[in-house]
Design an enzyme around this catalytic site. Structure first.
Site, short mmCIF file in Angstrom:
data_model
loop_
_atom_site.label_atom_id
_atom_site.label_comp_id
_atom_site.label_asym_id
_atom_site.label_seq_id
_atom_site.Cartn_x
_atom_site.Cartn_y
_atom_site.Cartn_z
N HIS A 63 -2.35 3.63 2.91
CA HIS A 63 -1.47 2.82 2.05
C HIS A 63 -0.05 2.76 2.62
O HIS A 63 0.77 3.64 2.36
CB HIS A 63 -1.42 3.42 0.64
CG HIS A 63 -2.69 3.22 -0.13
ND1 HIS A 63 -2.87 2.20 -1.03
CD2 HIS A 63 -3.86 3.91 -0.11
CE1 HIS A 63 -4.08 2.26 -1.55
NE2 HIS A 63 -4.70 3.29 -1.00
N CYS B 191 -6.99 -0.21 2.99
CA CYS B 191 -7.90 0.62 2.19
C CYS B 191 -9.23 -0.10 1.96
O CYS B 191 -9.99 -0.30 2.89
CB CYS B 191 -7.22 1.02 0.89
SG CYS B 191 -7.90 2.54 0.18
N GLU C 24 2.31 0.89 1.65
CA GLU C 24 3.31 0.65 0.60
C GLU C 24 3.80 1.95 -0.03
O GLU C 24 4.94 2.06 -0.45
CB GLU C 24 2.75 -0.30 -0.47
CG GLU C 24 1.90 0.33 -1.53
CD GLU C 24 0.54 0.78 -1.02
OE1 GLU C 24 -0.10 1.59 -1.70
OE2 GLU C 24 0.13 0.34 0.06
#
Length: 395
Positions: free
Chosen positions: A344, A254, A346
């Site tokens: 992202h 990001c 995660e």
């Protein structure tokens, strides 16, 4: 009786609804989030600092709030906009309602407005400054204060959300590697995903120096997500260039993708309305695979997607693109051990299509940690390595 509230955009359009959360007045950049789940993770994502989030999913708050799903220690959004807040929470893990949490943390919100019309307006006109107020319901009066509020372009915000003190998240099970994680707004799930792969994370403040990074003895560096305009982050970019010159493996996501892009010499620019949500299609240009991914960014890297670019650190290519608009979604260095993605991996609330990127980072460490450690040692002793000497692949 529920108090009235008003949302006013900088172009003069306004929406009247009901107060949802704390009473008062708040300002920020209005952006819409297309996720149908994960509102708690959205609210506590530091990347949303100084933004007013509009949820496109109509019904929000069903599952309440718990203490396990936070992505940081607090809510970071400046304001919150929903159409139909849940009348009651219904989840065995919930400890309080969403509105209670907004009130407890002083977050001003609005409900009962036409979020579909608001989203269409932002998509056509672009993200813009706005205010939510329960204290002044005069649109013209509120708009004057909106126009006096700071814009997101040119905003240097990473230091406002970063940790003040370094801390460590230990590997789960056998420790295989350790990394230095530069916190520009890191989410708690990121070091957890790394820990699951046997990687200990030394999380460092945004203003950390090269010496502080190298003194952790880390095998690699992770560059986190975060808020604000990457064009303001000159110190962070300079640090990354120093790290690339030592041959230290680097993985960014990001905001970290934007910083790495700048370190390679690319520019950045502000997107019209950004990518915010958990249903963005991204293609891995190496494998051809399409992933559904989680995004939260209003800026992007300006890099050519049709060729390998020659940089101070060798060849760099665009590894991923967004299939909606061809925005650069990843970079891959060919001559230094570095790669990044704009989304992202995660993604605590899902989707998890991109979780393999943490495995790819671990594989990069397996292949290059010894050589990177040697280069870091030379850097500590004052002998810098030449970028052209580095041959490990970045992805």
């Amino acid at each position: 009786m529920t108090d009235k509230a008003i949302l006013v955009l900088e172009d003069g359009r306004s929406f009247t609804g009901e107060s949802y959360g704390a009473a008062g007045e708040t300002f920020g950049e209005a952006v819409f989030n297309t996720g149908m789940t994960g509102y708690q993770e959205t609210l506590t994502d530091p990347s949303y600092h100084r933004q007013v989030v509009v949820q496109t999913a109509p019904h929000i708050g069903n599952t309440g709030v718990n203490d396990e799903d936070q992505e940081s220690s607090r809510i970071w959004v400046s304001g919150y906009v929903v159409r139909d807040p849940a009348r009651r929470m219904s989840n065995w893990r919930a400890t309080r309602s969403l509105e209670e949490e907004l009130q407890n943390q002083g977050v001003v919100g609005i409900s009962g407005i036409d979020t579909r019309a608001l989203t269409r307006h932002l998509r056509e006109r672009g993200a813009m400054r706005c205010a939510i107020s329960t204290t002044d319901l005069d649109p013209d009066s509120v708009r004057q204060r909106v126009l006096a509020s700071p814009e997101m372009a040119g905003a240097d915000l990473a230091g406002e959300v970063s940790t003040a003190q370094a801390y460590t998240v230990e590997a789960i099970g056998t420790r295989r590697f350790s990394i230095a994680a530069l916190d520009y707004g890191i989410k708690s799930m990121t070091p957890h995903r790394l820990a699951q792969r046997g990687i200990t994370s030394h999380v460092l403040p945004a203003d950390s120096s090269l010496r502080q990074v190298l003194d952790t003895g880390a095998d690699a560096v992770f560059v986190s997500n975060g808020p604000g305009d990457p064009a303001t982050a000159d110190s962070a970019v300079a640090l990354l260039r120093e790290l690339l010159a030592t041959g230290t493996p680097v993985f960014g996501i990001c905001f970290g993708n934007q910083l790495l892009g700048r370190a390679f010499g690319f520019g950045t620019y502000k997107l019209r309305y950004g990518h915010h949500g958990i249903n963005q299609p991204v293609q891995d240009r190496v494998t051809g695979k399409v992933e559904i991914t989680a995004h939260n960014h209003g800026f992007a890297v300006d890099a050519p997607i049709d060729r390998v670019s020659e940089t101070d650190f060798g060849g760099v290519s665009v590894s991923h693109i967004c299939l909606n608009d061809n925005v650069v979604e990843g970079l891959r260095a060919h001559d230094v051990p570095a790669f990044s993605v704009q989304y992202h991996p995660e993604a605590a609330a899902g989707p998890h299509d991109a979780a393999y990127l943490f495995d790819r980072f671990a594989q990069l460490l397996e292949g290059g940690s010894e050589r990177a450690s040697q280069r870091a040692q030379r850097a500590r002793s004052g002998s810098s390595a030449e970028p052209t000497d580095i041959t490990e692949g970045g992805n």
